[in-house]
Scaffold this active site. Structure first.
Site, short mmCIF file in Angstrom:
data_model
loop_
_atom_site.label_atom_id
_atom_site.label_comp_id
_atom_site.label_asym_id
_atom_site.label_seq_id
_atom_site.Cartn_x
_atom_site.Cartn_y
_atom_site.Cartn_z
N ASP A 9 7.05 49.68 -75.06
CA ASP A 9 6.18 50.53 -75.38
C ASP A 9 6.96 51.10 -76.75
O ASP A 9 7.91 50.87 -76.98
CB ASP A 9 6.10 51.92 -74.50
CG ASP A 9 5.18 52.97 -75.22
OD1 ASP A 9 4.12 52.67 -75.62
OD2 ASP A 9 5.52 54.28 -75.17
N GLY A 42 0.57 54.80 -82.71
CA GLY A 42 -0.87 55.12 -82.69
C GLY A 42 -1.53 55.80 -84.01
O GLY A 42 -2.94 55.67 -84.00
N CYS A 72 1.73 49.82 -73.47
CA CYS A 72 1.51 50.67 -74.51
C CYS A 72 -0.24 50.15 -74.88
O CYS A 72 -0.43 48.84 -75.30
CB CYS A 72 2.13 50.16 -76.03
SG CYS A 72 1.71 51.09 -77.32
N ASN A 73 -1.21 51.03 -74.64
CA ASN A 73 -2.61 50.88 -74.74
C ASN A 73 -2.79 50.20 -76.57
O ASN A 73 -3.48 49.38 -76.82
CB ASN A 73 -3.29 52.05 -74.60
CG ASN A 73 -3.45 52.46 -73.25
OD1 ASN A 73 -4.63 52.18 -72.71
ND2 ASN A 73 -2.38 53.17 -72.81
N CYS A 190 -3.50 56.34 -73.27
CA CYS A 190 -2.16 56.28 -74.01
C CYS A 190 -1.05 56.47 -72.67
O CYS A 190 -1.05 57.30 -72.10
CB CYS A 190 -1.99 57.10 -74.75
SG CYS A 190 -0.15 57.27 -75.60
N THR A 191 0.00 55.44 -72.72
CA THR A 191 0.81 55.77 -71.54
C THR A 191 1.81 56.74 -71.62
O THR A 191 2.41 57.24 -70.68
CB THR A 191 1.53 54.40 -71.49
OG1 THR A 191 2.41 54.13 -72.92
CG2 THR A 191 0.78 53.11 -71.24
N1 DGL Z 1 2.21 55.02 -75.79
C1 DGL Z 1 1.26 54.22 -76.50
C2 DGL Z 1 -0.12 53.97 -76.00
O1 DGL Z 1 -0.08 53.80 -74.85
C3 DGL Z 1 1.13 54.90 -78.06
C4 DGL Z 1 2.15 55.99 -78.42
C5 DGL Z 1 2.22 55.93 -79.94
O2 DGL Z 1 1.64 56.43 -80.79
O3 DGL Z 1 3.29 55.41 -80.49
O4 DGL Z 1 -1.08 53.89 -76.92
#
Ligand code: DGL
Length: 270
Positions: A9, A42, A72-73, A190-191
């Site tokens: 991630d 993001g 990570c989405n 978002c995770t």
């Molecule tokens: N954890 C990430 C997701 O699932 C994004 C977090 C970030 O902005 O870096 O989208």
């Protein structure tokens, strides 16, 4: 040692997926990489997220992982089709906002989606949304700054910043509740956001459903790994190795706080 499953991630968010993976696959070894030195994803452009995802997948493929979970989405939306082409022999599992399960759960037919700006503006998300057209009304909320606030809170234990951002985003999304016209289901796209669940729950009350995809991703990984290719060699508890491209203390604190993992965090330069 039995081959590990790779997980990555932009930071600590993927730990919400790792937590589900460890429940589903307790005997497997995991290697987790937080790309904290290049986060957040993001609010960066697609080229950055694609380049970072490519470098990390390349690194983990070089470690001979048996499967790789992009926890990570944002990275999944930006990079998974290209990375599947580049690594045809590698079982690559992504994570996406759970719109379909939300449609199945919602009674009012109003669903809100919290995700990064980058995920919500991706072609992949547009296709996912189109696949649910006519099934429900969706309110899309880009949550600038929330992943960063969750990272800082993991380290200090102070969740005031996360709480304030969640309160602002909730008021922007509209009316929540179980009556007609109200949003009764909130997708955490978002995770990082499952770690804000206590704040969201406190703000929304007990009736709104919060939905993340960690468990679904873990079940899918289990099917692939076990159907796959090889079962675990032993019945001993799996090991977790933690790496970061940034300062180690955030991942260390988060892994301890949320997964009870007290092992060391090694710094990688990728
Ligand atoms: N954890 C990430 C997701 O699932 C994004 C977090 C970030 O902005 O870096 O989208």
């Amino acid at each position: 040692m039995d081959r590990a499953i790779g997980v990555f991630d932009s930071g600590i968010g993927g730990l919400s997926v790792l937590r589900a993976l460890r429940v589903e696959l307790p005997h497997q070894h995991f290697v987790y990489i937080a790309d904290s030195g290049h986060a957040p994803y993001g609010e960066r452009d697609t080229a950055h997220v694609l380049a970072r995802s490519r470098a990390i997948v390349q690194h983990l493929a070089g470690q001979n992982v048996k499967a790789l979970v992009m926890a990570c989405n944002t990275a999944t939306a930006a990079a998974i089709p290209l990375l599947r082409l580049a690594h045809p022999g590698l079982a690559l599992i992504g994570v996406e906002p759970g719109l379909k399960p939300a449609v199945a759960l919602s009674k009012t037919g109003r669903i809100a989606v919290m995700a990064t700006r980058s995920t919500l503006s991706s072609d992949r998300f547009a296709a996912l949304l189109a696949s649910q057209a006519g099934q429900a009304a969706f309110v899309l909320q880009p949550c600038d700054g929330l992943a960063g606030a969750i990272e800082r809170g993991a380290e200090t234990g102070n969740t005031a910043e996360t709480m304030a951002l969640c309160a602002r985003f909730i008021s922007e999304m509209g009316r929540f509740g179980t009556k007609q016209g109200e949003i009764d289901t909130l997708v955490l796209g978002c995770t990082h956001y499952p770690f804000a669940s206590p704040a969201l729950r406190a703000l929304l009350g007990p009736d709104v459903q919060l939905l993340d995809n960690g468990e679904a991703v873990a079940r899918q990984t289990r099917r692939l790994v076990l159907a796959g290719v090889e079962a675990p060699a032993s019945t001993a508890a799996g090991q977790v190795s933690l790496y970061t491209t940034g300062p180690p203390h955030t991942l260390q604190a988060a892994a301890r706080r949320w997964l009870g993992l007290a092992g060391p965090v090694e710094v990688l330069s990728i």
